[in-house]
Design an enzyme around this catalytic site. Structure first.
Site, short mmCIF file in Angstrom:
data_model
loop_
_atom_site.label_atom_id
_atom_site.label_comp_id
_atom_site.label_asym_id
_atom_site.label_seq_id
_atom_site.Cartn_x
_atom_site.Cartn_y
_atom_site.Cartn_z
N HIS A 1 -12.09 19.84 23.98
CA HIS A 1 -12.00 18.63 24.81
C HIS A 1 -10.58 18.10 24.88
CE1 HIS A 1 -16.34 18.65 24.67
NE2 HIS A 1 -16.36 18.49 23.35
N ARG B 1 -11.21 17.74 35.33
CA ARG B 1 -10.87 17.65 33.90
C ARG B 1 -10.17 18.94 33.49
NH1 ARG B 1 -16.57 19.07 30.58
NH2 ARG B 1 -16.88 21.05 31.65
N LYS C 1 -18.02 44.89 0.86
CA LYS C 1 -16.70 44.28 0.59
C LYS C 1 -16.25 43.55 1.84
CE LYS C 1 -14.10 44.87 -2.87
NZ LYS C 1 -14.46 44.21 -4.15
N THR D 1 -18.67 47.70 -4.52
CA THR D 1 -17.89 47.19 -3.37
C THR D 1 -16.43 47.59 -3.53
OG1 THR D 1 -17.38 45.01 -4.29
CG2 THR D 1 -19.48 45.24 -3.13
N ASP D 2 -15.99 47.76 -4.76
CA ASP D 2 -14.62 48.21 -5.00
C ASP D 2 -14.41 49.61 -4.42
OD1 ASP D 2 -12.01 47.65 -6.39
OD2 ASP D 2 -12.55 49.54 -7.36
O1 LIG Z 1 -19.24 21.94 30.33
C1 LIG Z 1 -19.81 21.13 29.61
N1 LIG Z 1 -21.07 21.39 29.17
C2 LIG Z 1 -21.77 20.52 28.37
O2 LIG Z 1 -22.94 20.81 27.98
C3 LIG Z 1 -21.12 19.33 28.00
N2 LIG Z 1 -21.51 18.26 27.22
C4 LIG Z 1 -20.45 17.40 27.21
O3 LIG Z 1 -20.43 16.32 26.58
N3 LIG Z 1 -19.42 17.88 27.96
C5 LIG Z 1 -19.80 19.08 28.47
N4 LIG Z 1 -19.19 19.97 29.26
#
Ligand SMILES: O=c1[nH]c(=O)c2[nH]c(=O)[nH]c2[nH]1
Length: 280
Positions: free
Chosen positions: A235, A165, A10, A55-56
């Site tokens: 990202h 970043r 379940k 499963t009940d």
């Molecule tokens: O930390 C990262 N690993 C990757 O494998 C990867 N590939 C990507 O396009 N950006 C990143 N950043």
């Protein structure tokens, strides 16, 4: 033709339990999935269900066992898994997966939905028991301290190298225990280790951060044999403000939800015992 591997159970039984024995109520909010395997050829080949625990019924067992209290999710999963193996003649393997949804107390008997989940997957058979614990949906972000450069390039590569970043992810981590432990204390330590390593690592790749996080989990709890991490790379793209005559010194981002890089890996303690059914 012949029957291959099979299992059934379940999925996603929603269970909420209120413990009323103290001055303040305690709230436990779980999603439980049971999975059983064994001698189930008859039902597949002929429809003879004599060996099939419905499963009940499995769902009912979850609720009935909760009447005695839940406690740590690992202990609750162990009780359930042992029950299915010990009492169902055809069943020789059981797996119980539990996600525990967090609630933060905001009053005596009042709660606000918390962030992230704790999880466990327990497997039981005549040969033993295996306990995996974890966390899910632990969302982390560093606004700097992350670089990504020096990667392989081919004729399709357009990605710019970066020395600054945003690094953001939603951690799914699962770790297998070599021996029983205080599950709650161990989970708290592992969670803190994941967060601490993410924050403290100057990252040259999310892969490097993953390894650092796994290492810290193993350092934090001696009973943990191996940790598996799944890290989506959430990202954050710098927005081009030049059309508006503006610069953008790392301040304005577009947070994309898909596609996303998915970085996964395991970190093991050397000499750790074999995983057995832990990852089944
Ligand atoms: O930390 C990262 N690993 C990757 O494998 C990867 N590939 C990507 O396009 N950006 C990143 N950043």
């Amino acid at each position: 033709m012949e029957l291959g591997d099979n299992q059934y159970g379940k999925a996603e039984v929603r269970l909420v339990r209120v413990d009323r024995d103290g001055p303040q109520h305690r709230l436990t909010d779980l999603t439980v999935t049971t999975t059983l395997a064994g001698d189930l050829a008859a039902t597949h080949l002929t429809g003879d269900n004599a060996g099939v625990l419905p499963t009940d019924t499995q769902k009912n067992v979850v609720y009935a066992f909760a009447r005695d209290g839940v406690g740590q999710i690992e202990d609750f999963a162990l009780r359930l898994a042992r029950h299915f193996v010990d009492t169902t003649p055809t069943i020789d393997r059981a797996r119980v997966h539990i996600d525990e949804h967090s609630w933060d107390r905001v009053g005596g008997h009042s709660f606000a939905k918390g962030a992230g989940t704790r999880s466990t997957t327990v497997s039981a058979s005549a040969d033993g028991e295996w306990v995996v614990s974890g966390v899910g949906d632990l969302v982390l972000l560093n606004t700097t301290g992350s670089e990504f450069h020096g990667f392989h390039r081919d004729e399709y590569t357009t990605l710019q190298e970066t020395s600054d970043r945003i690094l953001a992810t939603a951690v799914s981590a699962r770790w297998r225990h070599a021996e029983p432990t205080d599950w709650g204390t161990s989970a708290t330590a592992a969670r803190a280790a994941l967060i601490g390593a993410f924050a403290a690592t100057h990252s040259l790749s999310l892969q490097q951060t993953l390894y650092a996080m796994g290492q810290k989990v193993l350092e934090a709890s001696s009973s943990i044999a191996e940790v598996r991490l799944s890290l989506p790379n959430r990202h954050h793209f710098l927005v081009d403000l030049q059309p508006f005559g503006l610069d953008n010194p790392g301040e304005v981002f577009f947070a994309a939800d898909r596609p996303y890089g998915l970085i996964e890996g395991a970190v093991r303690r050397p000499g750790a015992p074999e995983p057995g059914l832990a990852w089944w």
